[in-house]
Design a protein around this motif. Structure first.
Motif, short mmCIF file in Angstrom:
data_model
loop_
_atom_site.label_atom_id
_atom_site.label_comp_id
_atom_site.label_asym_id
_atom_site.label_seq_id
_atom_site.Cartn_x
_atom_site.Cartn_y
_atom_site.Cartn_z
N ASP A 26 6.35 2.69 5.22
CA ASP A 26 5.28 3.67 5.01
C ASP A 26 5.14 3.97 3.52
N LEU A 27 3.99 3.68 2.98
CA LEU A 27 3.72 3.86 1.56
C LEU A 27 2.40 4.59 1.39
N ASP A 28 2.21 5.17 0.21
CA ASP A 28 0.93 5.82 -0.06
C ASP A 28 -0.14 4.76 -0.29
N GLN A 29 -1.39 5.19 -0.23
CA GLN A 29 -2.51 4.27 -0.27
C GLN A 29 -2.55 3.45 -1.55
N ARG A 30 -2.36 4.08 -2.71
CA ARG A 30 -2.44 3.34 -3.98
C ARG A 30 -1.35 2.29 -4.08
N THR A 31 -0.16 2.60 -3.58
CA THR A 31 0.93 1.62 -3.62
C THR A 31 0.63 0.45 -2.70
N ARG A 32 0.10 0.73 -1.52
CA ARG A 32 -0.25 -0.35 -0.59
C ARG A 32 -1.32 -1.26 -1.19
N VAL A 33 -2.35 -0.66 -1.79
CA VAL A 33 -3.41 -1.48 -2.38
C VAL A 33 -2.86 -2.33 -3.52
N ALA A 34 -2.01 -1.73 -4.37
CA ALA A 34 -1.45 -2.48 -5.50
C ALA A 34 -0.64 -3.67 -5.03
N LEU A 35 0.20 -3.49 -3.99
CA LEU A 35 1.01 -4.60 -3.49
C LEU A 35 0.14 -5.65 -2.82
N LEU A 36 -0.90 -5.24 -2.11
CA LEU A 36 -1.81 -6.22 -1.51
C LEU A 36 -2.50 -7.04 -2.59
N ARG A 37 -2.99 -6.38 -3.66
CA ARG A 37 -3.66 -7.12 -4.73
C ARG A 37 -2.70 -8.09 -5.42
N CYS A 38 -1.45 -7.67 -5.61
CA CYS A 38 -0.47 -8.58 -6.22
C CYS A 38 -0.24 -9.79 -5.33
N THR A 39 -0.19 -9.56 -4.03
CA THR A 39 -0.02 -10.68 -3.10
C THR A 39 -1.21 -11.62 -3.15
N GLN A 40 -2.41 -11.07 -3.12
CA GLN A 40 -3.62 -11.90 -3.15
C GLN A 40 -3.70 -12.71 -4.45
N GLU A 41 -3.37 -12.08 -5.58
CA GLU A 41 -3.42 -12.79 -6.86
C GLU A 41 -2.37 -13.88 -6.92
N SER A 42 -1.17 -13.59 -6.44
CA SER A 42 -0.10 -14.60 -6.47
C SER A 42 -0.44 -15.78 -5.58
N LEU A 43 -0.98 -15.52 -4.38
CA LEU A 43 -1.36 -16.62 -3.49
C LEU A 43 -2.50 -17.44 -4.09
N ALA A 44 -3.43 -16.77 -4.77
CA ALA A 44 -4.51 -17.51 -5.42
C ALA A 44 -3.97 -18.41 -6.52
#
Length: 395
Positions: free
Chosen positions: A298-316
């Motif tokens: 369970d994380l706050d919204q900004r932390t979740r978005v930041a980790l999702l964006r890092c994942t998307q950028e790394s996979l790209a």
């Protein structure tokens, strides 16, 4: 605002000067003549106390009602001149009262010329009134006349010096106020430019991490679908489905960026499931092997978005640059924080020579949340991306 504060401060300072002058004038100007006349004849006592009451009343009116049309400051000074002359006659000399009253001419006159003229007239009437009351004598000449004239000359010199000093101070204050106003305007413009630059940078980062990555995926999928259209219709249909889904996701992200939809990206408490969907899409589009350890955190919204964006950028980056066959994603909950590790077995790169917008954008995004990004890689040894963030309260 600055000018109003300056005027307010000037009024307060002037009020303090007037109050102190009033206290000294009552104590050393009005009271001594009133006490001295107590032993005089009833007629003289009546006239002197009446004059003192009159000038005290006029002074009070000028202080409390300076805009009174019946008694303006210049009129009050004229009355003061006459009272000083009459008091000098009734007391057989009024040099002391004149000396204590001298500041009034400089406090209430509009210009130094008026102060000099009116205080000179008061000095002349003081000498004349004392002469009428006491007569012309050597004792009177050395006492009342000399003292009054010396006081007048000293008052003019001191008044002119104070007026010049105050004028220079006011000019300097006005200059500093003007400079401060200009500085505040420049600072406001600088803040505005800085805010605009930060907003442009934020939008550029969001576009890069969402729309640009989506369009890049669409291009890759379209090329693959075209290649498989003749030999593998099933695979081509899967690619077209992925293109459609990616386009819809890009449309949703575009609506978020322009403000026509609420910012989302990750549902509350669902980072693990969102990452799994992202990885499933990645496997479907690329055919690479992905291993994942994604506990529900369970994380706050900004932390979740930041980790999702890092994942998307790394996979790209893996898709475009690494040539990897295997990707690993591990989400770890720590005491007071969370870590997301993404590794691949690709060709690697020299981190110090990388100047791409993606890694810099990830680092800035994490830094805004007091987090850190660590990238480890070397040629031929794959790449490891580690995003670390402190945990925050839930939205």
């Amino acid at each position: 605002m600055i000018q109003w504060q300056q005027q307010s401060g000037d009024r307060l300072a002037q009020d303090r000067v007037l109050r102190w002058n009033l206290a000294g004038w009552i104590l050393f100007g009005l009271l001594p003549p009133a006490v001295a006349v107590l032993d005089a004849s009833p007629a003289r006592r009546f006239w002197l106390l009446g004059l003192l009451a009159l000038i005290a009343l006029c002074h009070t009116v000028v202080l409390t009602r300076p805009d009174n049309p019946l008694l303006r400051p210049r009129t009050y000074l004229g009355v003061l001149v006459l009272v000083l002359g009459a008091t000098a006659y009734l007391l057989d000399g009024g040099a002391a009262f004149y000396v204590v009253s001298l500041p009034h001419f400089w406090l209430f006159a509009r210009a130094p010329r008026d102060a000099i003229t009116l205080s000179g007239a008061a000095a002349a009437l003081t000498v004349f009134g004392g002469t009428l009351g006491q007569g012309w004598s050597p004792q009177f000449l050395t006492g009342n006349v000399v003292f009054t004239m010396v006081a007048y000359i000293a008052g003019v010199g001191l008044g002119l010096w104070v007026h010049r000093f105050v004028g220079q101070s006011n000019e300097r204050q006005e200059q500093l106020t003007a400079e401060l106003t200009v500085t505040q305007k420049e600072l406001a413009q600088a803040y505005q430019r800085q805010g605009a630059a930060e907003e442009r940078e934020r939008l550029a980062r969001e576009i890069h991490d969402t729309l640009a990555q989506g369009f890049a995926s669409i291009v890759v999928l379209a090329e693959a679908a075209r290649a498989a259209s003749a030999t593998d219709p099933v695979r081509c249909a899967e690619q077209l489905t992925s293109i459609e889904q990616t386009a819809r996701e890009n449309l949703a992200e575009a609506r978020v960026l322009v403000g026509s939809a609420p910012e989302s990206g990750v549902a509350v408490g669902s980072l693990a499931s969102t990452l799994r969907r992202t990885l499933d899409r990645f496997v479907q589009d690329t055919g690479l092997t992905v291993t994942a350890e994604l506990p529900d955190v369970d994380l706050d919204q900004r932390t979740r978005v930041a980790l999702l964006r890092c994942t998307q950028e790394s996979l790209a980056n893996v898709r475009k640059h690494s040539g990897a066959s295997t990707v690993g994603v591990v989400l770890t909950e720590l005491v007071g924080g969370v870590e997301l590790e993404i590794t691949d077995d690709g060709c690697g790169f020299v981190v110090e020579e990388s100047h791409g917008f993606g890694l810099d954008g990830m680092s800035r995004r994490l830094a805004e949340l007091d987090g850190e990004l660590a990238v480890t890689s070397s040629l031929g040894d794959g790449t490891r991306v580690l995003a670390s963030l402190p945990t925050h309260s839930q939205d």
